[in-house]
Scaffold this motif. Structure first.
Motif, PDB file in Angstrom:
ATOM      1  N   GLY A   1       2.915  -8.875  -2.786  1.00 37.71           N
ATOM      2  CA  GLY A   1       3.388  -8.435  -1.475  1.00 37.71           C
ATOM      3  C   GLY A   1       2.349  -7.549  -0.815  1.00 37.71           C
ATOM      4  N   ILE A   2       2.108  -7.758   0.468  1.00 38.39           N
ATOM      5  CA  ILE A   2       1.125  -6.942   1.204  1.00 38.39           C
ATOM      6  C   ILE A   2       1.738  -6.489   2.534  1.00 38.39           C
ATOM      7  N   LEU A   3       1.652  -5.189   2.788  1.00 39.31           N
ATOM      8  CA  LEU A   3       2.157  -4.604   4.024  1.00 39.31           C
ATOM      9  C   LEU A   3       1.044  -4.603   5.067  1.00 39.31           C
ATOM     10  N   SER A   4       1.311  -5.178   6.237  1.00 40.18           N
ATOM     11  CA  SER A   4       0.309  -5.181   7.310  1.00 40.18           C
ATOM     12  C   SER A   4       0.875  -4.431   8.523  1.00 40.18           C
ATOM     13  N   LYS A   5       0.053  -4.235   9.548  1.00 40.34           N
ATOM     14  CA  LYS A   5       0.512  -3.463  10.705  1.00 40.34           C
ATOM     15  C   LYS A   5       1.566  -4.216  11.510  1.00 40.34           C
ATOM     16  N   ASP A   6       1.586  -5.553  11.425  1.00 41.56           N
ATOM     17  CA  ASP A   6       2.533  -6.332  12.229  1.00 41.56           C
ATOM     18  C   ASP A   6       3.467  -7.197  11.381  1.00 41.56           C
TER      19      ASP A   6
ATOM     20  N   PHE B   1       8.003  -1.551   9.237  1.00 38.11           N
ATOM     21  CA  PHE B   1       7.827  -2.486   8.113  1.00 38.11           C
ATOM     22  C   PHE B   1       7.657  -1.722   6.811  1.00 38.11           C
ATOM     23  N   GLN B   2       8.299  -2.246   5.760  1.00 37.95           N
ATOM     24  CA  GLN B   2       8.269  -1.583   4.452  1.00 37.95           C
ATOM     25  C   GLN B   2       8.157  -2.610   3.333  1.00 37.95           C
ATOM     26  N   LEU B   3       7.518  -2.178   2.248  1.00 41.12           N
ATOM     27  CA  LEU B   3       7.392  -3.008   1.048  1.00 41.12           C
ATOM     28  C   LEU B   3       7.761  -2.146  -0.159  1.00 41.12           C
ATOM     29  N   TYR B   4       8.714  -2.610  -0.950  1.00 40.68           N
ATOM     30  CA  TYR B   4       9.152  -1.875  -2.144  1.00 40.68           C
ATOM     31  C   TYR B   4       9.040  -2.762  -3.372  1.00 40.68           C
ATOM     32  N   MET B   5       8.748  -2.127  -4.494  1.00 40.53           N
ATOM     33  CA  MET B   5       8.720  -2.842  -5.772  1.00 40.53           C
ATOM     34  C   MET B   5       9.713  -2.171  -6.718  1.00 40.53           C
ATOM     35  N   SER B   6      10.515  -2.980  -7.430  1.00 34.89           N
ATOM     36  CA  SER B   6      11.444  -2.405  -8.404  1.00 34.89           C
ATOM     37  C   SER B   6      11.325  -3.149  -9.729  1.00 34.89           C
TER      38      SER B   6
ATOM     39  N   ILE C   1      -4.429  -3.503   8.285  1.00 36.96           N
ATOM     40  CA  ILE C   1      -4.731  -4.923   8.076  1.00 36.96           C
ATOM     41  C   ILE C   1      -3.752  -5.763   8.919  1.00 36.96           C
ATOM     42  N   SER C   2      -4.239  -6.875   9.472  1.00 42.79           N
ATOM     43  CA  SER C   2      -3.351  -7.742  10.257  1.00 42.79           C
ATOM     44  C   SER C   2      -2.597  -8.690   9.320  1.00 42.79           C
ATOM     45  N   ARG C   3      -1.560  -9.347   9.848  1.00 44.72           N
ATOM     46  CA  ARG C   3      -0.753 -10.244   9.021  1.00 44.72           C
ATOM     47  C   ARG C   3      -1.582 -11.423   8.519  1.00 44.72           C
ATOM     48  N   GLU C   4      -2.437 -11.947   9.377  1.00 40.29           N
ATOM     49  CA  GLU C   4      -3.275 -13.088   8.982  1.00 40.29           C
ATOM     50  C   GLU C   4      -4.244 -12.691   7.874  1.00 40.29           C
ATOM     51  N   GLU C   5      -4.830 -11.491   8.000  1.00 39.15           N
ATOM     52  CA  GLU C   5      -5.740 -10.999   6.962  1.00 39.15           C
ATOM     53  C   GLU C   5      -4.992 -10.743   5.650  1.00 39.15           C
ATOM     54  N   ALA C   6      -3.734 -10.298   5.763  1.00 37.25           N
ATOM     55  CA  ALA C   6      -2.916 -10.046   4.570  1.00 37.25           C
ATOM     56  C   ALA C   6      -2.631 -11.350   3.829  1.00 37.25           C
ATOM     57  N   VAL C   7      -2.356 -12.423   4.579  1.00 36.63           N
ATOM     58  CA  VAL C   7      -2.137 -13.742   3.967  1.00 36.63           C
ATOM     59  C   VAL C   7      -3.398 -14.187   3.232  1.00 36.63           C
ATOM     60  N   GLN C   8      -4.541 -14.018   3.900  1.00 40.10           N
ATOM     61  CA  GLN C   8      -5.828 -14.415   3.305  1.00 40.10           C
ATOM     62  C   GLN C   8      -6.087 -13.639   2.012  1.00 40.10           C
TER      63      GLN C   8
END
Length: 249
Positions: free
Chosen positions: A36-41, A145-150, A183-190
């Protein structure tokens, strides 16, 4: 020494460890990876599918990605039957909150309620911990936007980039090196595809072995959860140079 203390979750070993919880985490280490990667958008989730039979009806089954509510989704690593129970619990909790307060449930509150359930299974006799780790991606009006790991112990934390499942240590160190703020969403996918291609056990990365999902805001400011189709995912892999285009086919 551990053999005397690993038969039940309610007994601490002399070193202060709960072996059954540690074994549950070990089981997740053998499962397909998820990143999982959190991006600005938005938030990007990518998972490695272990079941890749040609006979599988892929349109109706997702192995790694699940939508919990309109504003929250999750990626799963571990025992899928355990995950289904917890995902159902999370969906019910989210709908109850929406029904009571007429507003979507804050992401962290939803994650915390699910982790409270997981923690209960490490404390009472006759129960075993859930052998599953989650990456939660979501958006709410409080924190964006948020990313959590459990993990099976019931612990959770907010992350900018996280990896669970097989080879998660190697993936985590690569993410630490290559992740950039804003980081942008496209860069996060890459970045996610690049990390997964280097840490997956299989030699070649194909669209059939992956699942990609994104949580983002559409033009109207509404939260959208979108799973990438295998066709688009195949094009992305070629575009980012992760796999070679099939010339001979």
């Amino acid at each position: 020494m551990s053999r005397r203390y690993d038969s039940r979750t309610t007994i601490f070993s002399p070193e202060g460890r709960l072996y059954q919880v540690e074994y549950a985490m070990e089981a997740i280490g053998n499962a397909g990876s998820a990143i999982g990667i959190l991006s600005k958008d938005g938030v990007v989730l990518v998972g490695e599918k272990k079941v890749t039979s040609k006979l599988l009806q892929t349109s109706t089954s997702t192995e790694k990605m699940y939508k919990i509510d309109d504003h929250v989704a999750c990626a799963v690593a571990g025992i899928m039957s355990d995950a289904n129970i917890l995902i159902n619990t999370a969906r019910v909790a989210a709908q109850r909150y929406t029904f009571s307060y007429q507003t979507p449930m804050p992401v962290e509150q939803l994650v915390q309620s699910l982790c409270d359930t997981k923690q209960g299974y490490t404390q009472f006799g006759g129960l075993r911990p859930f052998g599953v780790s989650f990456l939660f991606a979501g958006w709410d009006k409080n924190y964006g936007f948020q990313l959590y790991m459990s993990d099976p112990s019931g612990n959770y934390g907010g992350w900018k980039a996280a990896a669970v499942g097989a080879n998660n240590q190697a993936a985590q160190s690569m993410l630490k090196q290559d992740y950039k703020e804003e980081i942008s969403r496209e860069e996060a996918v890459q970045l996610a595809l690049k990390v997964l291609s280097k840490t997956m056990d299989s030699t070649s990365l194909t669209a059939e072995k992956l699942e990609l999902a994104e949580v983002f805001l559409d033009d109207g400011g509404k939260v959208k959860y979108q799973v990438c189709s295998p066709e688009n995912l195949g094009k992305m892999l070629v575009k980012y140079g992760v796999t070679q285009a099939l010339v001979d086919a």
